[in-house]
Design an enzyme around this catalytic site. Structure first.
Site, mmCIF file in Angstrom:
data_model
loop_
_atom_site.group_PDB
_atom_site.id
_atom_site.type_symbol
_atom_site.label_atom_id
_atom_site.label_comp_id
_atom_site.label_asym_id
_atom_site.label_seq_id
_atom_site.Cartn_x
_atom_site.Cartn_y
_atom_site.Cartn_z
ATOM 1 C CE1 TYR A 64 -4.378 -1.977 -11.189
ATOM 2 C CE2 TYR A 64 -3.034 -2.160 -12.527
ATOM 3 C CZ TYR A 64 -3.317 -2.245 -11.685
ATOM 4 O OH TYR A 64 -2.855 -3.485 -10.798
ATOM 5 C CD GLU A 121 -3.713 -2.623 -8.083
ATOM 6 O OE1 GLU A 121 -3.848 -3.887 -7.868
ATOM 7 O OE2 GLU A 121 -4.656 -2.026 -6.728
#
Ligand code: GDP
Ligand code: MN
Length: 381
Positions: A101, A189
Site C-alpha cells: 500500500y 493512493e
C-alpha cells in the site's frame, strides 16, 4: 470529487508511476477487442466509485479475449454497493508477488500531508489501520520542504522492501506526492502497488480524490467527473451553483447559508420530522437559483412538505419570494409549503407571497414555528 481507477492511473502515469497497459470498455464486445489487442491474460475490473470491488466480484482474471468478453458481460450492469457498473477496465494481467500500500493524504490534525506505506497492501487500508496500525509506516511531509528522500527510505525500510526496488520506490513515491500536490488532491493512493513477475513495482489499482474547491484550477480534471455515478439532482444542483446533499427524510429544506441549513435540519428532527436534503442556495440567491432549488426538491418523491427558511442578509427576501413565485409558475406543487422570511426586505417578501395567495402555503415567524409547521404538514400529507 473522486476519480475512477482508470482515470487515477492515467494521471499517475503522467507522474512517472508505472501502470499496466489497459483500456476502458463499455460493452463485452469492446472488452473482447481490447483483450485481443493487449494479448495474453487480462484482468477485467468494474469501474465504480467505491472500494472493495475485488471482494464484491468486480475484479476477474481472463485468459483469452473470449473469456474477457464473458467476464465483462457478467460485471457490466452489476450492482456494487449501490453503484451500477457501466464501464470495465481491461488491464494486462500481472503476476503478483507482493501487494504493497502506498498513499498520500491530508492529515488535518497535523496540518500536513501524510504519506503512508504498508506491506499489507491489497486490503482495505482502514481495516489494516484498525487491526494493526503498527503495520502502516507514516511520514508527515513539510509542504515547504516537500517529500525528502530519507522519508522514502524510511518507508521502504519500514515495509521491508527489497533493496533493489528502493530506486523504483523513490521514483513512485516522488511521483505520487507530486501528483497529489499538483492535482490539489485530498487523496492519491496506490493499493496494491505490486512487485510483479519480473520483480518490478507496478501500480495495479489507483484512487484519487480531488478537492472540489480547487477544481476551477484543473479544468482537465473537472471534466473527468462521472455524472452517471451521482444522483441527477446533484448534477443539476452543481450546474445551478447550489450546495445539495440528498437525504432520506420527507421535509424538503431550502435554506440560505450552510450553518442555517444545518440548524434547520436539526430543528425538523427536534420536532420529530426528518430532512429530505441539505440545500444551501447561497448568499445573494436570485430567482433563477431559487427556482432551480425548488425543482430539485420537488423531484424527490420522498418529499411531503417544503420548508423555506431564508435569512435575508445579502440575499434579499423579496428576491427569494420572487424566486419562489417564479418556480411555482413553472412547477405545480401540491405539497404543503412553509415559508419563513426574515431580514433584508422581509415585509416586501412576505407581501409578495401573501398577495400571490398560493394554496397550501403558510408562513411562519420563527425557525421553531416553521419546523413545527413543516413536520405537522408532512405528517398529515
Ligand atoms: P479493489 O478490490 O476495488 O481494491 O480492486 P483492486 O484493483 O485492488 O483489485 C483487487 C485485488 O485483485 C488485488 O488486490 C489483487 O489481489 C487482485 N488483482 C488485481 N489486478 C490483478 C492482476 O493483474 N493479476 C492478479 N493476479 N491479481 C490482480
Ligand atoms: Mn485496491
Amino acid at each position: 470529487m473522486n476519480l475512477h481507477e482508470y482515470q487515477s492511473k492515467i494521471r499517475f502515469s503522467e507522474f512517472d508511476i508505472p501502470i499496466p497497459k489497459g483500456k476502458v470498455a463499455r460493452s463485452p464486445q469492446e472488452a473482447y477487442e481490447i483483450a485481443k489487442e493487449l494479448g495474453g491474460p487480462v484482468v477485467v475490473k468494474a469501474q465504480v466509485l467505491t472500494g472493495g470491488r475485488g471482494k464484491a466480484g468486480g475484479v476477474k482474471l481472463a485468459q483469452t479475449p473470449e473469456e474477457a468478453q464473458q467476464r465483462a458481460d457478467e460485471i457490466l450492469g452489476m450492482d456494487i454497493k449501490g453503484h451500477k457498473v457501466l464501464r470495465v477496465l481491461i488491464d494486462q494481467a500481472s503476476e503478483i508477488k507482493t501487494e504493497i500500500y502506498l498513499g498520500v493524504t491530508n492529515d488535518r490534525a497535523a496540518r500536513q500531508p501524510l504519506i503512508m506505506a504498508s506491506a499489507e497492501g491489497g486490503m482495505d487500508i482502514e481495516e489494516v489501520n484498525r487491526v494493526s496500525p503498527d503495520k502502516i509506516v507514516r511520514e508527515h511531509i513539510d509542504p515547504f520542504l516537500g517529500l525528502r528522500d530519507y522519508q522514502i527510505r524510511n518507508l521502504a525500510y519500514g515495509i521491508e522492501l527489497p533493496r533493489e526496488l528502493w530506486k523504483q520506490m523513490m521514483q513512485i513515491a516522488r511521483g505520487l506526492y507530486r501528483c497529489y500536490v499538483e492535482s490539489d488532491a485530498t487523496l492519491a493512493e496506490i493499493n496494491p502497488l505490486i512487485i510483479d513477475g519480473s520483480g518490478n513495482l507496478l501500480a495495479v489499482d489507483g484512487k484519487m480524490s480531488i478537492d472540489d474547491s480547487a477544481l476551477y484550477r484543473h479544468p482537465e480534471l473537472a471534466e473527468l467527473r462521472d455524472t452517471s455515478a451521482e444522483p441527477a439532482a446533484e448534477t443539476q444542483a452543481r450546474a445551478a451553483g447550489l450546495s445539495y446533499v440528498k437525504l432520506d427524510g420527507e421535509i424538503g429544506c431550502m435554506v440560505n447559508g450552510a450553518g442555517l441549513a444545518m440548524a434547520t435540519m436539526d430543528m425538523t428532527k427536534l420536532f420529530g420530522g426528518s430532512p429530505a436534503n441539505f440545500l444551501d442556495i447561497g448568499g445573494g440567491a436570485k430567482a433563477d437559483k431559487v427556482a432551480a432549488a425548488l425543482r430539485i426538491i420537488l423531484a424527490d418523491p420522498n418529499v411531503k412538505a417544503v420548508l423555506f427558511n431564508i435569512f435575508g442578509g445579502i440575499t434579499r427576501c423579496d428576491e427569494v419570494a420572487m424566486g419562489i413565485l417564479t418556480a411555482l409558475d413553472e412547477v405545480k406543487v401540491d405539497l404543503p409549503m412553509v415559508v419563513r422570511l426574515v431580514g433584508t426586505n422581509e415585509e416586501e417578501g412576505r407581501r409578495l407571497i401573501d398577495e400571490a395567495m398560493i394554496p397550501h402555503m403558510v408562513s411562519a415567524a420563527t425557525l421553531a414555528d416553521a419546523a413545527q409547521k413543516a413536520v405537522a404538514a408532512a405528517r398529515s400529507a
